[in-house]
Design a protein around this motif. Structure first.
Motif, PDB file in Angstrom:
ATOM      1  N   GLY A 142      29.729  53.224  -2.318  1.00 30.62           N
ATOM      2  CA  GLY A 142      28.813  54.225  -1.783  1.00 30.62           C
ATOM      3  C   GLY A 142      27.367  53.922  -2.099  1.00 30.62           C
ATOM      4  N   VAL A 143      27.115  53.469  -3.326  1.00 33.01           N
ATOM      5  CA  VAL A 143      25.741  53.104  -3.720  1.00 33.01           C
ATOM      6  C   VAL A 143      25.234  51.958  -2.847  1.00 33.01           C
ATOM      7  N   GLY A 144      26.092  50.962  -2.604  1.00 30.34           N
ATOM      8  CA  GLY A 144      25.696  49.847  -1.756  1.00 30.34           C
ATOM      9  C   GLY A 144      25.363  50.292  -0.349  1.00 30.34           C
ATOM     10  N   ALA A 145      26.155  51.243   0.183  1.00 29.80           N
ATOM     11  CA  ALA A 145      25.914  51.735   1.535  1.00 29.80           C
ATOM     12  C   ALA A 145      24.632  52.558   1.628  1.00 29.80           C
ATOM     13  N   MET A 146      24.210  53.152   0.522  1.00 27.83           N
ATOM     14  CA  MET A 146      22.998  53.979   0.529  1.00 27.83           C
ATOM     15  C   MET A 146      21.730  53.201   0.204  1.00 27.83           C
ATOM     16  N   THR A 147      21.868  51.978  -0.295  1.00 25.24           N
ATOM     17  CA  THR A 147      20.733  51.261  -0.872  1.00 25.24           C
ATOM     18  C   THR A 147      20.201  50.179   0.062  1.00 25.24           C
ATOM     19  N   ASP A 148      18.885  50.169   0.195  1.00 18.60           N
ATOM     20  CA  ASP A 148      18.198  49.116   0.944  1.00 18.60           C
ATOM     21  C   ASP A 148      17.803  48.015  -0.033  1.00 18.60           C
ATOM     22  N   PHE A 149      18.393  46.840   0.113  1.00 18.17           N
ATOM     23  CA  PHE A 149      18.071  45.718  -0.762  1.00 18.17           C
ATOM     24  C   PHE A 149      16.796  44.988  -0.320  1.00 18.17           C
ATOM     25  N   GLY A 150      16.180  45.471   0.753  1.00 16.29           N
ATOM     26  CA  GLY A 150      14.994  44.819   1.299  1.00 16.29           C
ATOM     27  C   GLY A 150      13.868  44.586   0.305  1.00 16.29           C
ATOM     28  N   PRO A 151      13.502  45.605  -0.515  1.00 16.17           N
ATOM     29  CA  PRO A 151      12.403  45.379  -1.473  1.00 16.17           C
ATOM     30  C   PRO A 151      12.682  44.241  -2.449  1.00 16.17           C
ATOM     31  N   MET A 152      13.925  44.076  -2.863  1.00 10.90           N
ATOM     32  CA  MET A 152      14.250  42.984  -3.782  1.00 10.90           C
ATOM     33  C   MET A 152      14.212  41.636  -3.055  1.00 10.90           C
ATOM     34  N   ILE A 153      14.694  41.618  -1.812  1.00 10.76           N
ATOM     35  CA  ILE A 153      14.654  40.377  -1.034  1.00 10.76           C
ATOM     36  C   ILE A 153      13.214  39.976  -0.746  1.00 10.76           C
ATOM     37  N   ALA A 154      12.365  40.970  -0.462  1.00 11.86           N
ATOM     38  CA  ALA A 154      10.959  40.696  -0.157  1.00 11.86           C
ATOM     39  C   ALA A 154      10.200  40.198  -1.379  1.00 11.86           C
ATOM     40  N   ASN A 155      10.625  40.625  -2.564  1.00  6.25           N
ATOM     41  CA  ASN A 155       9.933  40.225  -3.795  1.00  6.25           C
ATOM     42  C   ASN A 155      10.964  39.738  -4.810  1.00  6.25           C
ATOM     43  N   PRO A 156      11.431  38.497  -4.676  1.00  8.66           N
ATOM     44  CA  PRO A 156      12.490  37.979  -5.555  1.00  8.66           C
ATOM     45  C   PRO A 156      12.137  38.025  -7.040  1.00  8.66           C
ATOM     46  N   LYS A 157      10.847  38.048  -7.356  1.00 10.73           N
ATOM     47  CA  LYS A 157      10.447  38.115  -8.766  1.00 10.73           C
ATOM     48  C   LYS A 157      10.907  39.415  -9.429  1.00 10.73           C
ATOM     49  N   SER A 158      11.179  40.427  -8.605  1.00  9.93           N
ATOM     50  CA  SER A 158      11.620  41.700  -9.178  1.00  9.93           C
ATOM     51  C   SER A 158      12.990  41.569  -9.851  1.00  9.93           C
TER      52      SER A 158
END
Length: 385
Positions: free
Chosen positions: A103-119
């Motif tokens: 459920g957490v995976g379905a609710m979460t946008d991983f885009g910010p982490m992909i856009a900034n791998p240093k995070s």
């Protein structure tokens, strides 16, 4: 007639309640107060608090185990177990935590982490509390398995804490789960003082550049690649990582909207009710009011504080190395409490600079923290399991 009245009185909970039960009922009501009145993560604390309330009313038998008797034909069921006992098997058998992760995976946008791998580095730094507390628990004479199960509280991830406790220290599952979820709910209280103590006003006012757009292809490929990499190196982490990434793939692939909607709404809500209520029901007076349990809560707070500090300190280092382009506050979101920790970074930053918007930047390390805590659990399970 009088004898019947006396017999009835002896069968009531009033006649069997102890000071320990009263203390736990007060704690349960406190959790309900924080959830309902203060609105501290009510979706977590209401079922946990109410489950704790039910568990500490004598003679209800809600967590009673089934009773079997030996006959000539083998063991036969003599008395069924309590309702919450059967629901609790979803925690004990490690079923509910991976479903929560889906459920957490379905609710979460991983885009910010992909856009900034240093995070990802900030998410990793925030796992410092796990391993620091693991060492501290060993020094306090907990076993290696108990220390591992306690240390994972520092990831601020309730499902991961339950999952690891069922594998390493099932006898401590109740206090570990209650501690993990309680600290998750209290993120808005625990984190800000640590964040402010470790940063300057100038650092907190830092405005970060807008993140680059992330393509649909990147978002679809990401959960597949992460699943392959993590599970090939750490097969023990596959239940959590696999379900997390499956839920995210439902969200991003564009052809499973009904599955994504079910995972992030109906399924996670149903599982949260069962998980929260049965977690609370493990907090009986007999199991909870002892020095070992108190030690778990103290170590859990230490784990959470060190994890928050680790993320902020690495954020300060990145602030210096980037020439003031990284706001250190986003490092606190490296703990796994999604999206609570990211919102705290936003709130603290905006108090210093009303024009500052850190939420999307903080979501990067926050999502990385979810993955990081699952990986840390896999490492501990591989070594100690």
């Amino acid at each position: 007639m009088i004898e019947k009245i006396i017999l009835f009185a002896r069968t009531t909970a009033f006649a069997n309640i102890t000071p320990g039960h009263i203390i736990m009922i007060i704690i349960a009501c406190t959790l309900l107060y924080l959830a309902i009145v203060k609105k501290y993560e009510p979706l977590l604390l209401v079922p946990i608090g109410f489950g704790m309330l039910l568990a500490n009313i004598p003679l209800t038998g809600l967590m009673a185990e089934p009773v079997y008797e030996l006959t000539n034909e083998g063991y036969k069921l003599k008395q069924v177990g309590g309702l919450l006992y059967y629901l609790y098997q979803g925690n004990k058998l490690g079923i509910f935590p991976p479903l929560i992760f889906m459920g957490v995976g379905a609710m979460t946008d991983f885009g910010p982490m992909i856009a900034n791998p240093k995070s990802v580095l900030l998410g990793a730094a925030a796992q410092l509390g796990i391993f620091t507390t693991f060492i501290g628990a060993i020094l306090l004479d907990y076993t290696l398995q108990e220390a591992g199960a306690i240390g994972i509280i520092g990831g601020a991830d309730g499902p991961t804490s339950i999952f690891l406790a069922t594998k390493l220290a099932p006898h401590l599952l109740g206090p570990i789960a209650v501690a993990a979820y309680s600290y998750m709910a209290l993120v808005p209280i625990i984190q800000p003082p640590i964040m402010k103590a470790l940063t300057t006003k100038k650092e907190r006012m830092t405005v970060m550049e807008q993140l680059r757009p992330v393509s649909k292809t990147e978002k679809i490929v990401f959960p597949i690649i992460v699943t392959l990499l993590v599970t090939l190196f750490l097969p023990s982490a596959s239940p959590l990582i696999g379900m997390l990434m499956l839920g995210n793939l439902f969200r991003e692939c564009g052809v499973t909207n009904r599955l994504s909607d079910t995972a992030q709404n109906a399924l996670i809500n149903i599982v949260t009710i069962f998980l929260g209520t049965t977690v609370g029901a493990t907090a009986s007076a007999e199991a909870f009011l002892n020095l070992k349990t108190i030690g778990i809560f103290v170590l859990g707070m230490l784990a959470f504080a060190v994890g928050t500090a680790g993320g902020v300190i690495l954020g300060k280092i990145m602030y210096r190395l980037s020439g003031g382009k990284v706001n250190p506050l986003i490092g606190s979101a490296g703990v796994s409490a999604v999206p609570m920790a990211a919102r705290v970074s936003q709130v603290v930053g905006q108090k210093e600079n009303p024009g500052n918007f850190l939420l999307m930047h903080a979501m990067g390390p926050n999502v990385a923290g979810v993955i990081g805590s699952a990986v840390a659990a896999g490492i501990l399970l591989s070594i100690l399991g």
